[in-house]
Design an enzyme around this catalytic site. Sequence first.
Site, PDB file in Angstrom:
ATOM      1  N   ALA A  74       0.824  -1.213   0.000  1.00 11.10           N
ATOM      2  CA  ALA A  74       0.000   0.000   0.000  1.00 11.10           C
ATOM      3  C   ALA A  74       0.858   1.263   0.000  1.00 11.10           C
ATOM      4  O   ALA A  74       0.509   2.246  -0.651  1.00 11.10           O
ATOM      5  CB  ALA A  74      -0.943  -0.018   1.201  1.00 11.10           C
ATOM      6  N   CYS A 324       6.457   4.666  20.002  1.00  9.41           N
ATOM      7  CA  CYS A 324       7.386   4.793  21.115  1.00  9.41           C
ATOM      8  C   CYS A 324       8.794   4.952  20.565  1.00  9.41           C
ATOM      9  O   CYS A 324       9.368   4.002  20.050  1.00  9.41           O
ATOM     10  CB  CYS A 324       7.288   3.584  22.029  1.00  9.41           C
ATOM     11  SG  CYS A 324       8.228   3.796  23.528  1.00  9.41           S
TER      12      CYS A 324
HETATM   13  N1  PLP Z   1      -2.497   2.560   4.853  1.00 13.26           N
HETATM   14  C1  PLP Z   1      -3.048   2.075   5.976  1.00 13.26           C
HETATM   15  C2  PLP Z   1      -4.390   2.570   6.410  1.00 13.26           C
HETATM   16  C3  PLP Z   1      -2.369   1.098   6.719  1.00 13.26           C
HETATM   17  O1  PLP Z   1      -2.927   0.614   7.821  1.00 13.26           O
HETATM   18  C4  PLP Z   1      -1.099   0.658   6.266  1.00 13.26           C
HETATM   19  C5  PLP Z   1      -0.333  -0.325   7.037  1.00 13.26           C
HETATM   20  O2  PLP Z   1      -0.354  -0.346   8.250  1.00 13.26           O
HETATM   21  C6  PLP Z   1      -0.572   1.199   5.086  1.00 13.26           C
HETATM   22  C7  PLP Z   1      -1.306   2.151   4.409  1.00 13.26           C
HETATM   23  C8  PLP Z   1       0.752   0.750   4.536  1.00 13.26           C
HETATM   24  O3  PLP Z   1       0.634  -0.543   4.011  1.00 13.26           O
HETATM   25  P1  PLP Z   1       1.879  -1.419   3.525  1.00 13.26           P
HETATM   26  O4  PLP Z   1       2.403  -2.066   4.755  1.00 13.26           O
HETATM   27  O5  PLP Z   1       1.308  -2.421   2.559  1.00 13.26           O
HETATM   28  O6  PLP Z   1       2.842  -0.530   2.864  1.00 13.26           O
END
Ligand code: PLP
Length: 381
Positions: A74, A324
């Site tokens: 993501a 943290c």
């Molecule tokens: N967006 C949201 C809402 C997330 O919770 C996360 C991961 O915690 C990400 C983006 C990033 O995802 P990735 O670990 O696939 O890069």
Amino acid sequence: MSAAIYLDYNATTPVDPRVMQKMLPYFTEHYGNPSSQAHMYGWAANAAVEKARLEVAQCLGASRPSEIIFTSGATEGINSAIKGVAEVSSQKRRHMVTVRTEHHAVSHVCKYLEQRGWDITYVPVNEDGLVDLDSLRDSLTDRTVLVCVMWANNETGVIQPIAEIAELVRGRGIPFMTDATQAVGKIPVSVEDVDILVCCAHKVYGPKGVGAMFVRSRIRCAPLIDGGGQEQGMRSGTHNVPGIVGMGESFRLAELEQAQDAKRLSDLRDRLEHALLGAGLGIQINSAGASRLPQTSSISFPGLNLERLLLSIRTLAVGTGSACGSGKRTPSAVLSAMGIRNDVAAQTLRISLGRPTTEGEVLEASELLRQALDGLYNKAA
Ligand code: PLP
């Protein structure tokens, strides 16, 4: 590893054994490069990638699989989309709109653009974390090239009114992007109302290091990664074939099982919250007044030393609503944006259940928490 009860599924999920089974042959047997179109190894790998593309498209309700682009996750999808739209925008229209409670993957990209002269509006949220629609409407200008609002929040689970936001934004002819990383597989998600959607596999019982973005074909977006021209030139680099196969299967299963998972996990989550609320310890459930992801609970323990609580529940693997660093807790920007006092935000746990979570685990976790809290609050009294 010792057997802690894992309740941090919003951070990541284990790979579903059914997903793993589908992936394995693509490490050792069908190891061809999908771009090698001169032999059967390449054809087999390419067919597997295209099958996964269909599965992801189907899960997201995208009628054109060619609008699905595989990424490494993501974070990459978000960077590609926001920077990609920024790159093709004219100098005169350098304005984007987002929300104060976005994941760092969005907010840090926006900061990056701000340092390069972009004007970014960070729309406020109400006490439940829901975007303020009037402020959002007022923030839209003739210079706005993109609006980015997450579908569901990773810390509180609050679900944004995507269709309503889409109506406001797309009604003005502005492209609308959503980070659906936490929403896919947990609630029904469709690309119908959006122009760009980003997600990944590791929150949906798929492997880490693979994700996808949906980009509607009419949206102008430059690639972030250039090279061999894979993914229609939108994301070069040899495909992570086992990962993509895993993502396809995990999304196929998500589509089939989302409703039953949601029902079971929201019942368990509610039982956990009732047990803690019933103990009369003055705890606060964040975003409880809004529609939330079924398996997420953000709980603040006002007046409690969180470090001590974490020490006394070491057999529970839960998240905190804060980072943290160098021994000091920085309160979560999400909770602060919701008007939660910094000291209370720093006393917050995120408990997130997942497909493997059992009733026994939830009962044990609530008992452990109640005992720990009893002890700590009594000491504090
Ligand atoms: N967006 C949201 C809402 C997330 O919770 C996360 C991961 O915690 C990400 C983006 C990033 O995802 P990735 O670990 O696939 O890069």
